[in-house]
Write a protein that holds these residues in place. Structure first.
Motif, mmCIF file in Angstrom:
data_model
loop_
_atom_site.group_PDB
_atom_site.id
_atom_site.type_symbol
_atom_site.label_atom_id
_atom_site.label_comp_id
_atom_site.label_asym_id
_atom_site.label_seq_id
_atom_site.Cartn_x
_atom_site.Cartn_y
_atom_site.Cartn_z
ATOM 1 N N PHE A 157 -2.202 -17.210 4.405
ATOM 2 C CA PHE A 157 -3.321 -17.236 3.602
ATOM 3 C C PHE A 157 -4.071 -17.574 3.571
ATOM 4 O O PHE A 157 -5.358 -19.071 2.933
ATOM 5 N N ARG A 158 -4.732 -18.333 5.077
ATOM 6 C CA ARG A 158 -5.703 -18.250 5.393
ATOM 7 C C ARG A 158 -6.639 -18.441 6.817
ATOM 8 O O ARG A 158 -6.136 -16.609 6.676
ATOM 9 N N ILE A 159 -7.930 -18.274 6.953
ATOM 10 C CA ILE A 159 -8.450 -17.544 8.085
ATOM 11 C C ILE A 159 -7.720 -17.395 8.852
ATOM 12 O O ILE A 159 -7.820 -18.629 9.761
ATOM 13 N N ASN A 160 -7.364 -16.657 9.765
ATOM 14 C CA ASN A 160 -6.780 -16.780 10.619
ATOM 15 C C ASN A 160 -6.885 -14.618 11.809
ATOM 16 O O ASN A 160 -7.587 -14.366 11.002
ATOM 17 N N THR A 161 -7.316 -15.747 12.679
ATOM 18 C CA THR A 161 -7.981 -14.537 13.862
ATOM 19 C C THR A 161 -7.568 -14.021 14.506
ATOM 20 O O THR A 161 -8.271 -13.055 14.745
ATOM 21 N N ASP A 162 -5.966 -13.700 14.248
ATOM 22 C CA ASP A 162 -5.397 -12.352 15.336
ATOM 23 C C ASP A 162 -5.552 -11.913 14.489
ATOM 24 O O ASP A 162 -4.640 -10.945 13.137
ATOM 25 N N HIS A 163 -5.736 -10.699 15.406
ATOM 26 C CA HIS A 163 -5.501 -9.021 14.690
ATOM 27 C C HIS A 163 -4.664 -8.041 14.141
ATOM 28 O O HIS A 163 -4.698 -7.866 13.406
ATOM 29 N N LYS A 164 -3.452 -9.034 14.380
ATOM 30 C CA LYS A 164 -1.722 -8.402 13.897
ATOM 31 C C LYS A 164 -1.561 -9.006 12.549
ATOM 32 O O LYS A 164 -1.448 -8.148 11.582
ATOM 33 N N VAL A 165 -2.252 -10.146 12.728
ATOM 34 C CA VAL A 165 -2.087 -11.497 10.861
ATOM 35 C C VAL A 165 -3.149 -10.960 10.684
ATOM 36 O O VAL A 165 -3.018 -9.972 8.979
ATOM 37 N N ILE A 166 -4.436 -9.878 10.589
ATOM 38 C CA ILE A 166 -5.370 -10.021 9.265
ATOM 39 C C ILE A 166 -4.787 -8.131 9.345
ATOM 40 O O ILE A 166 -5.843 -7.807 8.355
ATOM 41 N N GLY A 167 -4.597 -6.998 9.854
ATOM 42 C CA GLY A 167 -4.184 -5.868 10.399
ATOM 43 C C GLY A 167 -2.826 -6.304 8.846
ATOM 44 O O GLY A 167 -3.247 -5.563 8.233
ATOM 45 N N ILE A 168 -2.050 -7.064 9.194
ATOM 46 C CA ILE A 168 -1.344 -7.338 8.318
ATOM 47 C C ILE A 168 -1.698 -7.998 6.465
ATOM 48 O O ILE A 168 -1.244 -7.095 5.521
ATOM 49 N N GLN A 169 -2.266 -8.783 6.589
ATOM 50 C CA GLN A 169 -3.630 -9.453 5.155
ATOM 51 C C GLN A 169 -3.757 -8.006 4.558
ATOM 52 O O GLN A 169 -3.688 -8.093 3.139
ATOM 53 N N TYR A 170 -5.003 -6.877 5.842
ATOM 54 C CA TYR A 170 -5.467 -5.768 5.114
ATOM 55 C C TYR A 170 -4.371 -4.995 4.515
ATOM 56 O O TYR A 170 -4.897 -4.383 3.146
ATOM 57 N N THR A 171 -3.235 -4.435 5.166
ATOM 58 C CA THR A 171 -2.229 -3.101 4.582
ATOM 59 C C THR A 171 -1.586 -3.856 3.195
ATOM 60 O O THR A 171 -1.635 -3.325 2.734
ATOM 61 N N VAL A 172 -1.525 -5.486 3.358
ATOM 62 C CA VAL A 172 -0.268 -5.695 2.663
ATOM 63 C C VAL A 172 -1.396 -5.638 1.186
ATOM 64 O O VAL A 172 -0.863 -5.628 -0.043
ATOM 65 N N THR A 173 -2.582 -6.033 1.484
ATOM 66 C CA THR A 173 -3.398 -6.793 0.107
ATOM 67 C C THR A 173 -3.800 -4.395 -0.542
ATOM 68 O O THR A 173 -3.981 -4.993 -1.256
ATOM 69 N N THR A 174 -3.778 -3.901 0.981
ATOM 70 C CA THR A 174 -4.454 -2.472 0.080
ATOM 71 C C THR A 174 -3.249 -2.275 -0.942
ATOM 72 O O THR A 174 -3.065 -1.817 -2.062
ATOM 73 N N MET A 175 -2.010 -2.371 -0.499
ATOM 74 C CA MET A 175 -0.483 -1.821 -1.341
ATOM 75 C C MET A 175 -0.410 -2.584 -2.759
ATOM 76 O O MET A 175 -0.330 -1.741 -3.494
ATOM 77 N N LEU A 176 -0.694 -3.994 -2.475
ATOM 78 C CA LEU A 176 -1.349 -4.731 -3.681
ATOM 79 C C LEU A 176 -2.026 -3.469 -4.940
ATOM 80 O O LEU A 176 -2.283 -3.133 -6.353
ATOM 81 N N PHE A 177 -3.438 -3.389 -4.748
ATOM 82 C CA PHE A 177 -4.323 -2.633 -5.146
ATOM 83 C C PHE A 177 -4.047 -1.263 -5.568
ATOM 84 O O PHE A 177 -4.694 -1.211 -6.719
ATOM 85 N N PHE A 178 -3.099 -1.005 -4.230
ATOM 86 C CA PHE A 178 -2.704 0.684 -4.377
ATOM 87 C C PHE A 178 -1.400 0.808 -6.178
ATOM 88 O O PHE A 178 -1.527 1.050 -6.976
ATOM 89 N N VAL A 179 -0.661 -0.686 -5.713
ATOM 90 C CA VAL A 179 -0.080 -0.902 -7.384
ATOM 91 C C VAL A 179 -0.777 -1.159 -8.388
ATOM 92 O O VAL A 179 -0.804 -0.341 -9.656
ATOM 93 N N ILE A 180 -1.322 -1.595 -8.117
ATOM 94 C CA ILE A 180 -2.438 -1.574 -9.839
ATOM 95 C C ILE A 180 -3.148 -0.452 -9.499
ATOM 96 O O ILE A 180 -3.148 -0.381 -11.222
ATOM 97 N N SER A 181 -4.062 -0.052 -8.963
ATOM 98 C CA SER A 181 -4.721 0.817 -9.570
ATOM 99 C C SER A 181 -3.882 2.112 -9.592
ATOM 100 O O SER A 181 -4.510 2.809 -10.770
ATOM 101 N N GLY A 182 -2.991 1.968 -9.039
ATOM 102 C CA GLY A 182 -1.980 3.218 -9.253
ATOM 103 C C GLY A 182 -1.391 3.360 -11.131
ATOM 104 O O GLY A 182 -1.000 4.673 -11.486
#
Lengths: 205, 641
Positions: free
Chosen positions: B110-135
């Motif tokens: 939940f903070r600015i994180n420069t690690d590409h693996k952490v950012i990748g997880i941030q991205y994927t989890v966020t998209t799944m959250l919005f997948f549920v919302i818009s679904g």
């Protein structure tokens, strides 16, 4: 880059292996400029549709008084010369930096910044006195759209120039390390060249 | 703040007292967001007061500036600009500091994180959250559509739900899900320690939740939400309730995020490849993201432009697309589709890359026609720019433009066909392991072929005209974007799940998820082809009673899709902590990301690996893809950490 390998119990990343001779920051700014050209492209496309495809009787169209909208092409030409000059001064600053001439770098940056600022302020005054507003036909929309988009880029460019100038006075940049200067300079050249296209399209044609 | 010692791998020592309010983080967000936000609104009032405009506080300009200034305050509070501020003011920065790297607790996500693996997880989890919302929005309007007549929503609310469902699925789910998966694996696959611009990477992730929240806030804006459809056609869109301003601005945030990530991918792929990793040795996923990123960088500015124009038409009363003021109405559609058709490939090419990885690995065979697979991506990229007006056959554009657009549209089927046949040829005589990722990959081929073929039909002018704006279009885009893109996202999530978490998902639940989705998906959307040809119009809350039965069937099937998503989420969350621990390379793949531990070490590699061969040389005697440093010489398929 790898100079920051801090001596700690924990090692950092392995030294970066660069697979291309081009510096990542320079490549990044070129790709960004490619994206910017497409953004201007979308504004030119709107201009093209409103001027050619919608096929108005004449361009610029007539205003409420029945005469064509006046485009201050001469004032803008002088403004163009100011902006083009600033491209030369920033080039001078970059060359000075590469030669280790700090006074040249500082003077070049200050001049570039002031020329850019003059351009932007002239444009603001021009907007104020131009005699038509955004809601006056599609002509005004494209006029303010293209010059305004460019004005925003000059504003961002000025912020970047300010940063570079401050850093030049703080003793940053050396003949061997000046990527910040170079990248900012590339962006500023782009802003200048784009203005020439905008000027010819909006004021002359 | 700069004086903090280099205590990397852990969050900088948590500040106490008042320092909490000035150090980057959520405490600082609490005051920077309203501060910067209201400064923005104040400037609007000041300008309007100075120019003597009435009224001083007008909702349009306020909403436009507010959707920029409040998110900027959030980013400043989170510390998104700290590095650049220090750099700009000439203060000492920490070059290549790594304290933003890695995650030790959930707070680090939940903070600015420069690690590409952490950012990748941030991205994927966020998209799944919005997948549920818009679904969930889709399930709501499927409930309305289960019966003819008005039941739950009035037409305005129905259209808001449809608009939000579409735009969230596109801009907040599919496009960033690929950015997330790409973030996790691209640096690993090319043998780099991180992306080329880690700080930009962190920032581009945080633009995404901003875009999503702005879209959703638009639904509740005073006056009503955006209801002009996700295409937001002018001039309709410029005369919508105020929620549409939120829509326009959220597209800008999402677009900026996507351009920044694409730029980062391109620079990373061009400049950070390990020695020996030539372009012809890159895994096809890297090739796919390379072509996609080129598309994003070049095409996305056009949607930014189109949204700016409708916003100006509304807020500044310009006449870009207002015929009364000399504007050209169809100009919007041309500019919009010049992005939004390439966007279809932005949403598919990375998925093609994922499918290529999975099919080669699970079939234990070299990918068929590797070079042609890579070149066909580039062919799609180039052709993708030449087909936009096939969305406008009935819009009233110049009639002659239809024919070249039809020709180029049909032509795109060639490189796409090359890919489909190459996948099938790869599987041919392979030793296929039908586990969950492979099921999804093959399921993708089946559904995507249906969507692709209906796309070829729609490319033909004579078929497109009668089915325009009917449910045939709805069926087609869901076969392409759900049966295509979302299936590949699931493929990728299952395939890299053990790499990211170090644990295996539950195979039985994964397979059940696939079959429920596959059946539910086809049952929901296949009947829509028929409904469309019978003339059922899209984007309507009510329909003629003769369409009743199939709509009820589709609605019931859509709830099966909803249930399958719940199952998927349960599997993912449960397996993250309870799943079986697996080694570094459960699939026995050759690409680099599988040669390091699961999850990968903070800096991916102890030494830069040396690439010596292609990535899919399965069954080729003596073939190796890479030689890793001694510290990682860990034989394939033994235990990881």
């Amino acid at each position: 880059m790898s100079a920051a390998a801090e001596a700690h119990e924990h090692h950092g990343p392995p030294p970066i292996h660069y697979s291309s001779r081009i510096n990542p920051a320079v490549l990044g700014i070129f790709l960004f400029i490619g994206s910017e050209i497409m953004l201007f492209g979308s504004f030119f496309t709107a201009y093209f549709f409103d001027r050619i495809v919608a096929n108005p009787a004449q361009w610029p169209p007539l205003n409420e008084a029945g005469v064509p909208f006046e485009r201050p092409w001469f004032l803008a030409l002088i403004n163009t010369l100011i902006l083009v000059t600033s491209s030369f001064t920033i080039h001078w600053a970059t060359v000075s930096c590469k030669k280790g001439n700090r006074a040249g770098l500082q003077a070049g940056m200050v001049l570039t910044f002031l020329l850019g600022l003059t351009f932007l302020l002239t444009q603001v005054i021009e907007y104020h006195r131009i005699g038509f507003n955004t809601n006056d036909t599609a002509f005004a929309a494209t006029f303010f759209g293209l010059t305004g988009l460019h004005g925003c880029h000059v504003f961002i460019g000025l912020l970047i120039l300010l940063v570079i100038t401050i850093r030049a006075f703080r003793g940053h940049f050396s003949p061997s390390a000046h990527h910040g200067l170079e990248v900012g300079g590339i962006y500023w050249h782009f802003v200048d060249v784009m203005w020439i296209v905008v000027y010819v399209t909006v004021y002359v044609l | 703040m700069t004086s903090v010692t280099h205590d990397h791998h852990h969050a900088p020592a948590s500040p106490s007292g008042l320092r909490k309010l000035t150090a980057p983080g959520w405490y600082r967000v609490l005051w920077t967001t309203p501060l910067v936000g209201f400064i923005g609104l104040g400037i609007v009032g000041l300008i309007r007061w100075a120019a003597d405009w009435d009224p001083i506080w007008k909702s349009g300009p306020l909403a436009t500036v507010g959707t920029v200034s409040f998110p900027m305050g959030l980013l400043i509070g989170l510390g998104g600009f700290d590095f650049w501020t220090y750099y700009a003011s000439g203060k000492r920065t920490r070059p290549d500091s790594h304290d933003g790297h890695g995650a030790t607790s959930w707070r680090d996500y939940f903070r600015i994180n420069t690690d590409h693996k952490v950012i990748g997880i941030q991205y994927t989890v966020t998209t799944m959250l919005f997948f549920v919302i818009s679904g969930f929005m889709a399930l709501l309007f499927r409930a309305e559509l289960a019966q003819s007549g008005d039941q739950y929503f009035n037409p305005q609310t129905f259209n808001v739900l449809v608009t939000e469902h579409a735009i969230l699925m596109i801009l907040l789910v599919i496009i960033p899900a690929f950015a997330g998966l790409g973030n996790i694996v691209i640096p690993l696959m090319i043998g780099a320690a991180d992306m080329a611009f880690p700080k930009l990477n962190a920032l581009s992730y945080w633009l995404l939740p901003i875009a999503g929240v702005t879209f959703i806030a638009g639904m509740f804006a005073p006056g009503g939400g955006p209801s002009a459809g996700w295409t937001c056609y002018a001039p309709l869109c410029a005369h919508q309730p105020m929620g549409n301003i939120f829509f326009n601005m959220a597209v800008q945030w999402g677009g900026a995020s996507s351009i920044m990530t694409a730029l980062n991918f391109l620079v990373t792929i061009i400049t950070m490849r390990a020695p020996g990793m030539t372009f012809w040795r890159m895994p096809l996923l890297v090739w796919a993201n390379f072509s996609t990123s080129l598309l994003v960088v070049l095409a996305t500015p056009f949607i930014a432009g189109s949204q700016f124009f409708v916003l100006f038409d509304r807020v500044m009363h310009t006449n870009f697309f207002e015929a009364a003021g000399g504007g050209y109405v169809l100009g919007y559609q041309h500019i919009f589709w010049f992005y939004s058709h390439p966007a279809v490939y932005i949403m598919l090419l990375p998925g093609f890359g994922i499918i290529s990885e999975v099919i080669a690995v699970m079939s234990r065979k070299p990918i068929f026609g590797y070079r042609l697979m890579a070149l066909s991506l580039l062919a799609i990229l180039v052709l993708g720019f030449s087909v936009w007006a096939h969305h406008m056959y009935v819009a009233g554009m110049a009639g002659w433009l239809r024919v070249p657009m039809m020709a180029s549209t049909l032509l795109i089927a060639v490189p796409t066909g090359i890919k489909i046949f190459s996948w099938i040829a790869t599987m041919w005589n392979g030793k296929i392991n039908f586990n969950t990722p492979m099921l999804w990959a093959t399921g993708f081929i089946a559904t995507f072929v249906i969507g692709g073929l209906s796309g070829v039909w729609l490319g033909a002018v004579s078929i497109d005209i009668p089915v325009s704006s009917t449910y045939f279009i709805v069926a087609h885009i869901h076969y392409v974007l759900f049966g295509g893109s979302v299936f590949t996202i699931f493929t990728g999530i299952y395939y890299w799940y053990p790499k990211v978490t170090g644990r295996m998902y539950n195979e039985k639940l994964g397979k059940l998820h696939f079959w429920m989705t596959f059946i539910g998906f086809n049952a929901t959307f296949f009947p829509m082809h028929y409904l469309g040809t019978q003339g059922m119009p899209r984007r309507v809350a009510d329909y003629a009673p003769r369409f009743q039965e199939l709509n009820a069937f589709a609605s019931i099937a859509s709830y099966l899709l909803g249930a399958s998503t719940a199952l998927f989420l349960f599997n993912m969350i449960w397996s993250w902590t309870k799943g079986e621990v697996v080694g570094s390379n459960p699939w026995r793949a050759m690409t680099l990301e599988w040669q390091v531990s699961s999850p990968p070490p903070t800096f991916n590699f102890d030494e830069v690996p040396q690439i010596v061969g292609g990535p899919y040389e399965f069954g080729v005697p003596g073939a190796r893809h890479a030689i890793l440093g001694s510290a990682q010489a860990e034989p394939v398929a033994t235990g990881g950490h």
